[in-house]
Design a protein around this motif. Sequence first.
Motif, mmCIF file in Angstrom:
data_model
loop_
_atom_site.group_PDB
_atom_site.id
_atom_site.type_symbol
_atom_site.label_atom_id
_atom_site.label_comp_id
_atom_site.label_asym_id
_atom_site.label_seq_id
_atom_site.Cartn_x
_atom_site.Cartn_y
_atom_site.Cartn_z
ATOM 1 N N GLU A 173 -87.777 55.042 -11.152
ATOM 2 C CA GLU A 173 -86.315 55.095 -11.120
ATOM 3 C C GLU A 173 -85.698 53.862 -11.770
ATOM 4 O O GLU A 173 -84.732 53.964 -12.538
ATOM 5 N N GLU A 174 -86.257 52.686 -11.501
ATOM 6 C CA GLU A 174 -85.716 51.456 -12.079
ATOM 7 C C GLU A 174 -85.991 51.371 -13.582
ATOM 8 O O GLU A 174 -85.147 50.903 -14.361
ATOM 9 N N MET A 175 -87.162 51.835 -14.001
ATOM 10 C CA MET A 175 -87.493 51.824 -15.428
ATOM 11 C C MET A 175 -86.586 52.780 -16.195
ATOM 12 O O MET A 175 -86.139 52.479 -17.309
ATOM 13 N N GLU A 176 -86.298 53.923 -15.599
ATOM 14 C CA GLU A 176 -85.400 54.885 -16.248
ATOM 15 C C GLU A 176 -83.997 54.308 -16.422
ATOM 16 O O GLU A 176 -83.374 54.478 -17.465
ATOM 17 N N LYS A 177 -83.510 53.619 -15.388
ATOM 18 C CA LYS A 177 -82.179 53.023 -15.470
ATOM 19 C C LYS A 177 -82.097 52.009 -16.601
ATOM 20 O O LYS A 177 -81.101 51.937 -17.327
ATOM 21 N N ALA A 178 -83.170 51.230 -16.757
ATOM 22 C CA ALA A 178 -83.149 50.142 -17.723
ATOM 23 C C ALA A 178 -83.537 50.568 -19.134
ATOM 24 O O ALA A 178 -82.984 50.066 -20.121
ATOM 25 N N LEU A 179 -84.483 51.502 -19.237
ATOM 26 C CA LEU A 179 -85.083 51.805 -20.543
ATOM 27 C C LEU A 179 -84.925 53.263 -20.976
ATOM 28 O O LEU A 179 -85.322 53.615 -22.081
ATOM 29 N N GLY A 180 -84.363 54.096 -20.118
ATOM 30 C CA GLY A 180 -84.147 55.484 -20.488
ATOM 31 C C GLY A 180 -85.191 56.426 -19.911
ATOM 32 O O GLY A 180 -86.323 56.031 -19.628
ATOM 33 N N LYS A 181 -84.814 57.681 -19.767
ATOM 34 C CA LYS A 181 -85.693 58.664 -19.130
ATOM 35 C C LYS A 181 -86.886 59.052 -19.989
ATOM 36 O O LYS A 181 -87.867 59.601 -19.487
ATOM 37 N N SER A 226 -92.064 66.644 -11.794
ATOM 38 C CA SER A 226 -90.638 66.986 -11.914
ATOM 39 C C SER A 226 -89.955 66.104 -12.958
ATOM 40 O O SER A 226 -88.930 66.495 -13.525
ATOM 41 N N LYS A 227 -90.519 64.928 -13.203
ATOM 42 C CA LYS A 227 -89.988 64.001 -14.204
ATOM 43 C C LYS A 227 -90.567 64.272 -15.587
ATOM 44 O O LYS A 227 -90.219 63.596 -16.557
ATOM 45 N N GLY A 228 -91.485 65.234 -15.680
ATOM 46 C CA GLY A 228 -92.052 65.591 -16.972
ATOM 47 C C GLY A 228 -93.266 64.791 -17.379
ATOM 48 O O GLY A 228 -93.659 64.802 -18.552
ATOM 49 N N TYR A 229 -93.910 64.127 -16.428
ATOM 50 C CA TYR A 229 -95.067 63.292 -16.755
ATOM 51 C C TYR A 229 -96.331 64.122 -16.975
ATOM 52 O O TYR A 229 -96.550 65.138 -16.315
#
Length: 309
Positions: A173-181, A226-229
């Motif tokens: 969640e923090e990486m997505e906020k900073a670097l994008g989904k 669910s995040k597409g990993y």
Amino acid sequence: MLELKDLKKVQVGGCHLNKEQVFNHAWEKGCRLFDTGFGYSGPGVNDVAIGEILSKNHKRDEFMICQKLPLYGELYKDTFGKDLRDMDDTEMENAIRKVFDIQCKRCQTEYFDIYMYHAIYDNRFRADFDLIKETQFYIRVGKVLAKLKSEGKINHIGFSSHNVFEYLYYFIEEMEKALGKTFMDVAEVAYNVLNSNGNKNTLFTDVYRITVWDAAGEKGLEYLKSKGYFIIDMMPTESGRLFEIDTSDNWRDWNFRFIRENKNIDIVLAGTSNIKHFDQYWDILVDKVDLVTLPDMRIINNAHKHCHE
């Protein structure tokens, strides 16, 4: 060029001995992804083996390498005079690029198909561990990895983790906020029948006195998917120390079936130095051969009632 979706369920993990025999056998069976890390078998040893055995004998676009950025140990202090965490942004980028170039040279490649943060939060038991500061450090590292990806040196960015779901959730969640989904899309986690609940399973710890590592658990796998990993199970037998149980052969075979049917797991790494052991992975997970007839243990908390049957 190979894509992640082209990979069979079993691929090659950390092979410490008999590398040439295991790599060549795995290739003949159909494996095309080889997982490595800076310190596997000793600094650079596994990387050099990949270069010598694979890169010299096969076209680079015929196989994939999953490499990892080392985040711990004395590597950076010995080489650069300070820990990676204590560097400013310019120093950090120069250090990461130098390590990356060394890894490329050893593996005889100009790029990595997957490049990972190695073992996120594995220093969480240190007295000075700070979750927020560590995550901010990962974000700084991520900006360098994003540059390498934009230069065509990385195809997929990912991470490896031995942590429970809560740590994975916070990290992503923090990486997505900073670097994008779309910054990361590959996760390498520990998962098996003993730790599928996503934490130290006290049932197995208490009843069998065995070591059960932290793991993503089913909740973690569902979240990642669910995040597409693209999900890699890195230690299907070791993360719960299946071999410490008296009936370990039966447990291992059933565990492979347990993983085989899990639709959230894309591939499993056969971390072995033994061809016979590798073939057990392959027979059950790819060819779907049940080597041992065991009852289906659908409720994990009742599994101990059946393990000696």
